[in-house]
Scaffold this motif. Sequence first.
Motif, mmCIF file in Angstrom:
data_model
loop_
_atom_site.group_PDB
_atom_site.id
_atom_site.type_symbol
_atom_site.label_atom_id
_atom_site.label_comp_id
_atom_site.label_asym_id
_atom_site.label_seq_id
_atom_site.Cartn_x
_atom_site.Cartn_y
_atom_site.Cartn_z
ATOM 1 N N TYR A 155 10.252 -2.064 0.463
ATOM 2 C CA TYR A 155 9.819 -0.886 1.235
ATOM 3 C C TYR A 155 9.820 -1.213 2.720
ATOM 4 N N LYS A 166 11.011 2.377 -8.859
ATOM 5 C CA LYS A 166 10.657 2.439 -7.430
ATOM 6 C C LYS A 166 11.661 1.654 -6.587
ATOM 7 N N SER A 214 6.778 7.106 -11.337
ATOM 8 C CA SER A 214 6.119 6.716 -10.089
ATOM 9 C C SER A 214 5.351 5.406 -10.220
ATOM 10 N N LYS A 215 5.176 4.927 -11.442
ATOM 11 C CA LYS A 215 4.461 3.657 -11.626
ATOM 12 C C LYS A 215 5.379 2.514 -12.068
ATOM 13 N N GLU A 270 0.831 -1.205 0.000
ATOM 14 C CA GLU A 270 0.000 0.000 0.000
ATOM 15 C C GLU A 270 0.868 1.259 0.000
ATOM 16 N N GLN A 271 1.950 1.227 0.758
ATOM 17 C CA GLN A 271 2.837 2.393 0.820
ATOM 18 C C GLN A 271 3.528 2.626 -0.525
ATOM 19 N N GLU A 309 8.527 10.732 -1.474
ATOM 20 C CA GLU A 309 7.789 10.486 -2.709
ATOM 21 C C GLU A 309 8.757 10.025 -3.802
ATOM 22 N N GLY A 320 2.367 1.885 -3.433
ATOM 23 C CA GLY A 320 1.393 2.382 -4.409
ATOM 24 C C GLY A 320 1.355 1.539 -5.666
ATOM 25 N N ASP A 321 0.609 2.010 -6.636
ATOM 26 C CA ASP A 321 0.441 1.253 -7.875
ATOM 27 C C ASP A 321 1.758 1.088 -8.621
ATOM 28 N N GLN A 359 4.601 -6.031 -7.353
ATOM 29 C CA GLN A 359 4.230 -5.246 -6.174
ATOM 30 C C GLN A 359 4.772 -5.892 -4.893
#
Lengths: 198, 284
Positions: B265, B161, B155-156, B13-14, B277, B16-17, B258
């Motif tokens: 993460y 990431k 960011s996706k 969840e942290q 971010e 994100g997508d 993910q």
Amino acid sequence: MNQNLLPNQFEATPTPEIQAGKKGVEFDFIAWEVELEGVDTATADWAPRTSTLSPDCDDIVFDFDAWEAELEDVDLEEQARLAFDGLLTFETEDEGKTRTISDIKNDIVTFMSNPEIIQMQNMIEYAAVQFAQFCSHNHIGGDSIGDSLSGLFDMGQSLLGEKTHSHDDHHEHDLLGHDEDDEEDEPDGKKKKKKRRR
Amino acid sequence: MNTIVDYAKGGVEQVGDVAVAHRSPVSSYENIIAGLLRQKRLKIPVDSSDGVKKQAEAIGIPVSGKSIELLRILSDAQPAGYLSFKGETTHGMISPNYDSRGREKKGTVRFQSVLGGFTIRNGVWLPEAANAIYLAGATGLESKGMGDCHSIPVSKDPEHKLTVIGAISKGDINIAKTHAQHGVRESGGSVASSLTNGQLGNVFAPDSIEGFSGFGKPVELTGNEQPSATFFIPVSYLENPEQAFGAYITDGDITPEQIVNGAGYRAINSRGAVIGEFTKAMEG
């Protein structure tokens, strides 16, 4: 499709279509590519959760006959023997197996001989001695410490006692010029072992 | 029992997508899998903890000649298996081999190994679920379109990431600013292994995450290996692709990519790192 992946808790059912050798799904890529033209991938809703489109699908045809013919001269059995020699071990299920007292004792011996555990034990003993000395210096008795620390206090006292005895032993022996296991002459000329003080 | 997958979900969840690689429908591979199941089954002797000698079956694919074409086709389905090369046999997953931005597909394939890995329990030879998911995530990063920061927002993109997570784990934000993962992949490495060996970050090592001790060095298979290499797929893997083929592996709404991001993460977050971010970290 498995929805809840936990180690070794998969549904272990082979896909019927795969066992039956069913062909892959047909897809008209030319029509799809035509449709895709003009779509700006930077703004498109990129990557749906379940993708059903791939420009690589037309690769999914393979001439197994030609491949098998090529493999005829390859000794795969021997290569497998070399590759997996001693590598694989079946695990049998532990459920229902009763552990014996001997199993548990062996585990404890293994655990206690771990250098990290020995180091930790030494640190605890050191802390106990320091604590007992602190209490002694401040005239605090074991009864007034409370249950949670009395164990540490008792351990410290005990270790201090051993230390004192040990020190006394050495001192006495040094004075005598003998070691603990030194022998003394009896009047009858026989040798006798000196008793250990513990 | 809490598994590494449960652990990773806490971080998903942290994170994100993240984009999901375009993959062929899994049914497209069924004729290939069926073709492999028709091949000669190699009998592999296996020791057993109950002292009884047993046998397992596998299909062998020499990494040469026409086999490279077969492996290239299979790579999109991300099959797990064993690579025997230079006297070592390692467990891992075959991945497609695109350039570092997921644009051009190469004629070779890649093998991503995992440290630790498989189990044979009660006679069923399958990858450990957690390892299979992490391998699926690691190899999924190398699928078509992954790693790009132009067609996918940074960011996706799961590779970008993870690079941010790696940079923070090393306290070296330049790794993220310079998008160092492109260079790593161009030199034959992978993001997953570089987050294990420290090149991009200390995420999956030196401390293992819930028993998962990271990824090994990937091997690019050209078909000209000397001495020759062989890829073995256990028959039980072929019969249960939903457990052994990355393209089949999913956990409800969460993708393996993910999961790998979420675990990364959580790992560095639990070590005290504060993650801001993602896009800003990449842009400096």
